[in-house]
Design an enzyme around this catalytic site. Structure first.
Site, PDB file in Angstrom:
ATOM      1  N   GLU A   1       0.667  -1.170  -0.111  1.00 40.53           N
ATOM      2  CA  GLU A   1      -0.076  -0.140   0.020  1.00 40.53           C
ATOM      3  C   GLU A   1       0.833   1.248  -0.025  1.00 40.53           C
ATOM      4  O   GLU A   1       0.778   2.167  -0.753  1.00 40.53           O
ATOM      5  CB  GLU A   1      -0.966   0.119   1.377  1.00 40.53           C
ATOM      6  CG  GLU A   1      -1.826   1.277   1.222  1.00 40.53           C
ATOM      7  CD  GLU A   1      -2.592   1.274   2.357  1.00 40.53           C
ATOM      8  OE1 GLU A   1      -2.534   0.159   3.150  1.00 40.53           O
ATOM      9  OE2 GLU A   1      -3.683   2.170   2.718  1.00 40.53           O
TER      10      GLU A   1
ATOM     11  N   HIS B   1       1.407  27.959 -13.689  1.00 36.56           N
ATOM     12  CA  HIS B   1       0.387  27.960 -14.279  1.00 36.56           C
ATOM     13  C   HIS B   1      -0.420  29.454 -14.206  1.00 36.56           C
ATOM     14  O   HIS B   1      -1.626  29.772 -14.856  1.00 36.56           O
ATOM     15  CB  HIS B   1      -0.673  26.864 -14.350  1.00 36.56           C
ATOM     16  CG  HIS B   1      -0.475  25.543 -14.992  1.00 36.56           C
ATOM     17  ND1 HIS B   1       0.523  24.935 -14.819  1.00 36.56           N
ATOM     18  CD2 HIS B   1      -0.862  25.174 -16.278  1.00 36.56           C
ATOM     19  CE1 HIS B   1       0.638  23.751 -15.667  1.00 36.56           C
ATOM     20  NE2 HIS B   1      -0.419  23.820 -16.413  1.00 36.56           N
TER      21      HIS B   1
ATOM     22  N   THR C   1       1.131   8.027   7.980  1.00 38.12           N
ATOM     23  CA  THR C   1       1.283   9.446   7.842  1.00 38.12           C
ATOM     24  C   THR C   1       3.004   9.747   7.550  1.00 38.12           C
ATOM     25  O   THR C   1       3.833   8.812   7.912  1.00 38.12           O
ATOM     26  CB  THR C   1       1.051  10.426   8.916  1.00 38.12           C
ATOM     27  OG1 THR C   1       1.544  10.003  10.187  1.00 38.12           O
ATOM     28  CG2 THR C   1      -0.582  10.238   9.043  1.00 38.12           C
TER      29      THR C   1
ATOM     30  N   GLU D   1       4.676  11.603   9.479  1.00 34.11           N
ATOM     31  CA  GLU D   1       5.399  11.202  10.862  1.00 34.11           C
ATOM     32  C   GLU D   1       5.666   9.865  11.219  1.00 34.11           C
ATOM     33  O   GLU D   1       6.673   9.499  11.838  1.00 34.11           O
ATOM     34  CB  GLU D   1       4.369  12.173  11.769  1.00 34.11           C
ATOM     35  CG  GLU D   1       4.504  13.659  11.607  1.00 34.11           C
ATOM     36  CD  GLU D   1       3.508  14.016  10.543  1.00 34.11           C
ATOM     37  OE1 GLU D   1       2.818  13.306   9.827  1.00 34.11           O
ATOM     38  OE2 GLU D   1       3.375  15.164  10.365  1.00 34.11           O
TER      39      GLU D   1
HETATM   40  C1  LIG Z   1      -9.189  10.113   1.729  1.00 40.81           C
HETATM   41  C2  LIG Z   1      -8.667   9.427   2.693  1.00 40.81           C
HETATM   42  C3  LIG Z   1      -9.066   7.848   2.278  1.00 40.81           C
HETATM   43  C4  LIG Z   1      -8.671   6.961   3.292  1.00 40.81           C
HETATM   44  N1  LIG Z   1      -8.672   5.700   3.120  1.00 40.81           N
HETATM   45  C5  LIG Z   1      -8.534   4.751   4.038  1.00 40.81           C
HETATM   46  C6  LIG Z   1      -9.194   3.320   4.044  1.00 40.81           C
HETATM   47  O1  LIG Z   1      -9.357   2.877   2.960  1.00 40.81           O
HETATM   48  N2  LIG Z   1      -9.014   2.432   4.918  1.00 40.81           N
HETATM   49  C7  LIG Z   1      -8.654   2.855   6.207  1.00 40.81           C
HETATM   50  O2  LIG Z   1      -8.466   2.176   7.036  1.00 40.81           O
HETATM   51  N3  LIG Z   1      -8.352   4.257   6.431  1.00 40.81           N
HETATM   52  C8  LIG Z   1      -8.281   5.170   5.342  1.00 40.81           C
HETATM   53  N4  LIG Z   1      -7.907   6.419   5.583  1.00 40.81           N
HETATM   54  C9  LIG Z   1      -7.347   6.695   6.950  1.00 40.81           C
HETATM   55  C10 LIG Z   1      -5.768   7.330   6.936  1.00 40.81           C
HETATM   56  O3  LIG Z   1      -5.146   6.018   6.740  1.00 40.81           O
HETATM   57  C11 LIG Z   1      -5.672   8.022   8.220  1.00 40.81           C
HETATM   58  O4  LIG Z   1      -6.172   9.184   8.091  1.00 40.81           O
HETATM   59  C12 LIG Z   1      -4.376   7.964   8.641  1.00 40.81           C
HETATM   60  O5  LIG Z   1      -3.584   6.666   8.963  1.00 40.81           O
HETATM   61  C13 LIG Z   1      -3.946   8.805   9.751  1.00 40.81           C
HETATM   62  O6  LIG Z   1      -4.776   8.454  11.113  1.00 40.81           O
HETATM   63  P1  LIG Z   1      -5.614   9.630  11.614  1.00 40.81           P
HETATM   64  O7  LIG Z   1      -6.279  10.501  10.527  1.00 40.81           O
HETATM   65  O8  LIG Z   1      -6.618   8.956  12.658  1.00 40.81           O
HETATM   66  O9  LIG Z   1      -4.668  10.764  12.355  1.00 40.81           O
HETATM   67  P2  LIG Z   1      -4.117  10.580  13.622  1.00 40.81           P
HETATM   68  O10 LIG Z   1      -3.419   9.244  13.724  1.00 40.81           O
HETATM   69  O11 LIG Z   1      -4.835  10.936  14.608  1.00 40.81           O
HETATM   70  O12 LIG Z   1      -2.828  11.600  13.484  1.00 40.81           O
HETATM   71  C14 LIG Z   1      -3.177  13.025  13.464  1.00 40.81           C
HETATM   72  C15 LIG Z   1      -1.609  13.546  13.442  1.00 40.81           C
HETATM   73  O13 LIG Z   1      -0.636  13.163  14.587  1.00 40.81           O
HETATM   74  C16 LIG Z   1       0.331  12.778  13.867  1.00 40.81           C
HETATM   75  N5  LIG Z   1       0.911  11.784  14.667  1.00 40.81           N
HETATM   76  C17 LIG Z   1       0.079  10.586  15.248  1.00 40.81           C
HETATM   77  N6  LIG Z   1       0.848   9.880  16.033  1.00 40.81           N
HETATM   78  C18 LIG Z   1       2.223  10.540  16.063  1.00 40.81           C
HETATM   79  C19 LIG Z   1       3.386  10.208  16.767  1.00 40.81           C
HETATM   80  N7  LIG Z   1       3.327   9.403  17.601  1.00 40.81           N
HETATM   81  N8  LIG Z   1       4.083  11.059  16.664  1.00 40.81           N
HETATM   82  C20 LIG Z   1       4.097  12.091  15.816  1.00 40.81           C
HETATM   83  N9  LIG Z   1       3.361  12.396  14.990  1.00 40.81           N
HETATM   84  C21 LIG Z   1       2.065  11.595  15.463  1.00 40.81           C
HETATM   85  C22 LIG Z   1      -0.121  12.047  12.459  1.00 40.81           C
HETATM   86  O14 LIG Z   1       1.096  11.874  11.653  1.00 40.81           O
HETATM   87  C23 LIG Z   1      -0.971  13.052  12.185  1.00 40.81           C
HETATM   88  O15 LIG Z   1      -0.208  14.411  11.617  1.00 40.81           O
HETATM   89  C24 LIG Z   1      -8.313   7.482   4.534  1.00 40.81           C
HETATM   90  C25 LIG Z   1      -8.062   8.865   5.142  1.00 40.81           C
HETATM   91  C26 LIG Z   1      -8.488   9.685   3.926  1.00 40.81           C
HETATM   92  C27 LIG Z   1      -8.375  11.053   4.296  1.00 40.81           C
END
Ligand SMILES: Cc1cc2nc3c(=O)[nH]c(=O)nc-3n(C[C@H](O)[C@H](O)[C@H](O)COP(=O)(O)OP(=O)(O)OC[C@H]3O[C@@H](n4cnc5c(N)ncnc54)[C@H](O)[C@@H]3O)c2cc1C
Length: 398
Positions: free
Chosen positions: A261, A357, A384, A386
């Protein structure tokens, strides 16, 4: 000869390009407005063998390895598609591999096959009921890991599955699920112990089961042609035969398949960058300011040269890492670096391409505008930037 430039892979590239030119480009704007791609597109892509690339023929796939999947992804974007299109049409790339591996077959992107003999009575049945129809383009699948409480901390999943005879009773919710609206089934990560215990199992949950509801269609910055859903499970009874592998092997399975992935997302990033370089070069040749084409100015030429360099460097590194994944090397750190390198290249290039552009870059009519919006998810989905840095830090012994 480059590993991605064999006669077979050139043919695959041509096939993908013809598909995009004929079946995608004339309709993509409509799908962006509709918020999804049509089911018929899955059938068309399946007939050409594109949906099955990277899946073994023994499960209904077209064969090929991770690099072949990467070539298809790359060409889908470079020929005028988008990363949103890849997300919508190739969601099976994240929904199926766990089933295929648990049944003993290897996918191109898998880091492991059968999980140490950890099969479930349903594994072979899952191939017939879900994998084959999906690769034939008659079913759509999704993968649900992320929950409203958090996505980065996979071990913290709170959706529970309690065993009750030959069923599991599932309770909880998932969010941001790609293709969640159109999906006929969802490969779902559940916790088979107390919420947050990290004892994860993967269940295939059918749309339409009592208690399983698909919530509102989530509106997003980009990936408009890819539907994204919230899912809710209230006392949903899922047959034990829909379990993938043995109980509590879900965390390992999820981690093993993250490699493919993440490399797909890295590919979407550098391919988006390459496409935007091409669009920007074309624009700068045609656009005249102060009586001369933009491309005649050294500042612009150097900017384009730097954009091209970043995209090509990312592409080479992603290919090298994908090649190592395909032969089974344990390259978790390198996969994380590949994703971050490609996303950084993409972020820089889409921003610069839009800037070059001028005002037109800010309009919906400009293809570069779509790539600018679509690109923003690539450093968030699949782990992410991070979290990738955290993996890299561990990899260098920190
Ligand atoms: C358009 C879209 C499609 C998606 N498709 C899927 C899908 O098909 N299936 C699925 O399961 N998920 C899906 N996702 C979810 C995606 O995988 C998650 O959004 C991503 O893993 C981040 O999780 P979160 O949004 O809960 O952020 P969080 O985990 O809450 O993190 C928030 C912020 O904190 C940072 N952070 C978190 N922990 C730490 C740490 N220990 N140290 C430093 N920084 C940290 C992160 O990097 C981020 O910047 C999708 C998301 C979007 C927006």
């Amino acid at each position: 000869m480059s590993i991605v430039d064999t006669p077979e892979r050139r043919q695959l590239r041509e096939l993908t390009r013809a598909f995009v030119t004929r079946e995608v480009v004339p309709h993509l704007d409509d799908w962006e407005r509709a918020g999804e791609v049509p089911r018929a597109l899955h059938a068309t892509a399946a007939k050409l063998g594109l949906l099955g690339i990277g899946f073994p023929e023994s499960v209904g796939g077209s064969g090929g390895d991770l690099l072949d999947s990467i070539i298809v992804t790359e060409e889908l974007i470079r020929s005028g598609g988008s990363s949103g299109l890849v997300a919508a049409l190739f969601t099976h790339g994240i929904a199926l591999p766990h089933m295929v591996a648990a049944a003993g077959a290897h996918t191109g992107g898998s880091l492991g096959g059968r999980l140490g003999g950890a099969t479930s009575p349903g594994d072979d049945g899952l191939i017939e009921r879900y994998v084959r129809p999906t690769l034939a383009g008659t079913m759509i699948g999704a993968l649900a890991i992320t929950e409203p409480d958090g996505g980065s901390d996979v071990a913290g999943i709170r959706t529970t599955a309690r065993r009750d005879g030959d069923h599991y009773v599932v309770n909880g919710s998932k969010t941001y699920i790609t293709s969640g609206h159109r999906a006929d089934f969802v490969t779902t990560a559940v916790c088979t112990d107390f919420p947050g215990s990290g004892e994860l199992t993967l269940l295939v949950i059918d749309k339409g089961l009592p208690g399983f509801t698909v919530g509102r269609r989530l509106e997003k910055l980009g990936w408009h042609c890819s539907d994204t859903a919230e899912l809710s499970f209230v006392d949903v009874r899922v047959p034990v035969t829909n379990r993938i592998g043995a109980e509590n092997t879900g965390f390992l399975a999820i981690m093993q398949h993250f490699a493919a992935e993440r490399l797909s997302l890295a590919t979407q990033a550098y391919a988006t960058a390459q496409r935007c370089v091409e669009l920007a070069v074309r624009w700068c040749r045609d656009r005249e300011t102060f009586g001369r084409p933009l491309a005649s100015r050294q500042l612009i030429r150097h900017r384009l040269a730097e954009m091209h360099t970043r995209a090509e460097a990312a592409r080479s590194y992603v290919h090298e890492v994908a090649d190592r994944v395909a032969v089974g090397e344990p390259v978790v750190t390198e996969v994380a670096m590949a994703k971050n390198v490609a996303v950084a290249a993409c972020d820089h290039v889409v921003d610069q391409a839009l800037q070059l552009h001028g005002g037109f870059g800010y309009l919906r009519d400009a293809e570069v505008e779509r790539h600018y919006r679509d690109a923003r998810i690539l450093g968030i989905g699949g782990g992410t930037t991070e979290i990738m840095n955290e993996i890299i830090a561990k990899g260098i012994g920190l």
